[in-house]
Design an enzyme around this catalytic site. Structure first.
Site, PDB file in Angstrom:
ATOM      1  N   HIS A  20       0.871  -1.333  -0.219  1.00 39.69           N
ATOM      2  CA  HIS A  20      -0.113   0.103   0.008  1.00 39.69           C
ATOM      3  C   HIS A  20       0.845   1.578  -0.037  1.00 39.69           C
ATOM      4  O   HIS A  20       0.420   2.192  -0.819  1.00 39.69           O
ATOM      5  CB  HIS A  20      -0.913   0.233   1.219  1.00 39.69           C
ATOM      6  N   ASP A 114      -5.814   5.007   0.882  1.00 41.95           N
ATOM      7  CA  ASP A 114      -6.254   3.984  -0.106  1.00 41.95           C
ATOM      8  C   ASP A 114      -7.562   3.335   0.308  1.00 41.95           C
ATOM      9  O   ASP A 114      -8.447   3.642   1.035  1.00 41.95           O
ATOM     10  CB  ASP A 114      -5.008   2.782  -0.020  1.00 41.95           C
TER      11      ASP A 114
END
Length: 474
Positions: A20, A114
């Site tokens: 991520h 995200d």
């Protein structure tokens, strides 16, 4: 913290985990370097892996990293906590200080998270900060996730049934065995919570482009099914992959070894930040590499259970000597053929090296994009989550990968099959075709993210929206 008032100020907030942090940091760099933004990168330090910390060297001026204080999650998670629950609990506890952190800044023009840090939405709404989501997975996975959340009750089960299909509106049919949600017949509660917040975002940024994924991108923008949700605006701004990375320790040794090899001759074997194999599969992979007689650079980790995610919060940590768990005599027999490194290698530098001829990958979206962007064909070896879907996409849709066949009645890829696909991708006719296709895509993708390209211009449009929202008293 001093912020240049003449520039848009964007806060970027990734989930923990190198898968991520890496694309979110690349987005932050692009915003600073190419779109004249000032970016504050909020870093969740709780359970941060060693490899993540390496990413923050040599950041461009205008990109500041703020470490969020570690949260005590010891009473909330254990070794038995599923990884998604572990991740989301860690984020929830780490973001308890988010409001205070944002109040200390001059009001940012936007905050981008995200898919798994959407707990920040409520804080953004309280402070009237525009909220955007950067999708670090494929567009296909995101479209399928929304499909599950909205339309799941029409299906009895998503349990794997070979040969059965699910029709995703506006897209091709998906094989049930490739789907990520197969364990309980339902979308994970944590995942559902994030999806509910994502549809309240001011926009979704996709780490892809229409050249790669035309059907899911257009479906989420135009298909009547997705308009029921309703979807926020969807923007294709990728593929965003690392342009540089720090080279330290065994990374220098890897590159020095590659320098001595014939161009296009080496298979790079790396199964991602969370990829471990069971002992039987690890043994079969080792034997297959040896039997193929092809050169290899292998990032090896100790064997583990079947979850495929045991290293998620540990990537970059030192592991035991590979000789302790590989077939007896393997290291000595392959000394002239291959190189093994424990836990981590500089993947970007390896993929762009002239000696690298193919990539045996778990098919995580970051690794898939890096391989495509550098024109490297793949052996698709998915382990969990969205990787099965990505693997089929790479093989069937993009034509840049081949996939080994699992032995009938087992979950193991045997040594002879490993030998076959390794030989094929490096020196076979099918390998020749996918190498040519990989080179074609490299040329296409290099254009869309640079100045004048469609993804570049789309991201510039989004930045203008950030400024407009604040100027209009959002």
């Amino acid at each position: 913290m001093v912020v240049d008032a003449k520039k848009p100020h964007v806060v970027v907030l990734p989930s923990p985990g190198i898968g991520h942090v890496t694309p979110m940091l690349e987005l932050a760099k692009r915003l600073v370097i190419h779109h004249s933004c000032h970016v504050t990168f909020l870093y969740i330090t709780t359970q941060a892996s060693a490899a993540q910390t390496r990413l923050f060297h040599h950041l461009p001026p205008g990109l500041n990293v703020i470490d969020l204080p570690p949260a005590d999650v010891s009473a909330l998670i254990s070794d038995e906590t599923p990884y998604l629950a572990n991740l989301c609990i860690t984020i929830r506890e780490s973001l308890l200080c988010l409001k205070a952190t944002l109040l200390e800044m001059q009001k940012p023009h936007a905050l981008i998270t995200d898919l798994f840090s959407t707990q920040a939405l409520d804080t953004c709404k309280d402070l009237s900060i525009p909220f955007y989501v950067f999708c670090t997975t494929s567009a296909l996975f995101l479209a399928f996730s929304f499909f599950c959340a909205l339309d799941f009750n029409q299906h009895d089960t998503f349990a794997p049934v070979p040969g059965a299909f699910i029709h995703l509106p506006g897209c091709a049919q998906l094989r049930k065995e490739d789907l990520p949600f197969t364990n309980s017949g339902n979308v994970d509660e944590w995942h559902s919570d994030h999806l509910r917040r994502i549809i309240m975002a001011d926009g979704i940024l996709l780490n892809t482009c229409e050249d790669l994924e035309p059907e899911p991108v257009r479906a989420m923008q135009e298909d009547s099914f997705f308009k029921q949700i309703p979807m926020p605006p969807v923007y294709s701004v990728g593929p965003l992959v690392k342009e540089t990375e720090p080279i330290t320790g065994n990374g220098e040794e890897c590159l020095a070894w590659l320098d001595k090899q014939t161009p296009g001759s080496v298979l790079f074997v790396a199964l991602g930040s969370a990829g471990n194999l069971c002992a039987e599969q690890l043994t079969e992979l080792a034997w297959g590499l040896e039997l193929s007689k092809q050169r290899f650079l292998w990032v090896v980790r100790p064997p583990t259970g079947a979850s495929g995610i045991d290293s998620y919060f540990k990537v970059g940590c030192a592991d035991a000597d590979p000789e302790a768990y590989l077939p007896k005599g393997f290291t000595e027999r392959t000394r002239e053929l291959g190189m093994m490194v424990a836990s981590w290698a500089p993947q970007l530098s390896v993929l762009r090296h002239k000696s690298t001829g193919a990539f045996l990958s778990h098919c995580g979206w970051n690794s898939s994009l890096e391989s495509v962007s550098h024109g490297v064909p793949m052996i698709a070896w998915p382990l969990c989550a969205d990787q099965m879907m990505n693997a089929t996409f790479l093989v069937k849709d993009l034509g840049v990968a081949i996939k080994p066949v699992v032995e009938a009645g087992t979950r193991i890829i045997g040594r002879k099959e490993v030998e076959r696909v390794v030989r094929e991708v490096i020196m076979g006719e099918e390998g020749k075709l996918i190498r040519e296709r990989a080179r074609e895509l490299k040329e296409i993708e290099s254009k869309v993210v640079h100045c004048g390209g469609k993804s570049y211009e789309t991201l510039a449009h989004v930045v203008n929206q950030f400024v407009g929202c604040v100027s209009n008293g959002f």
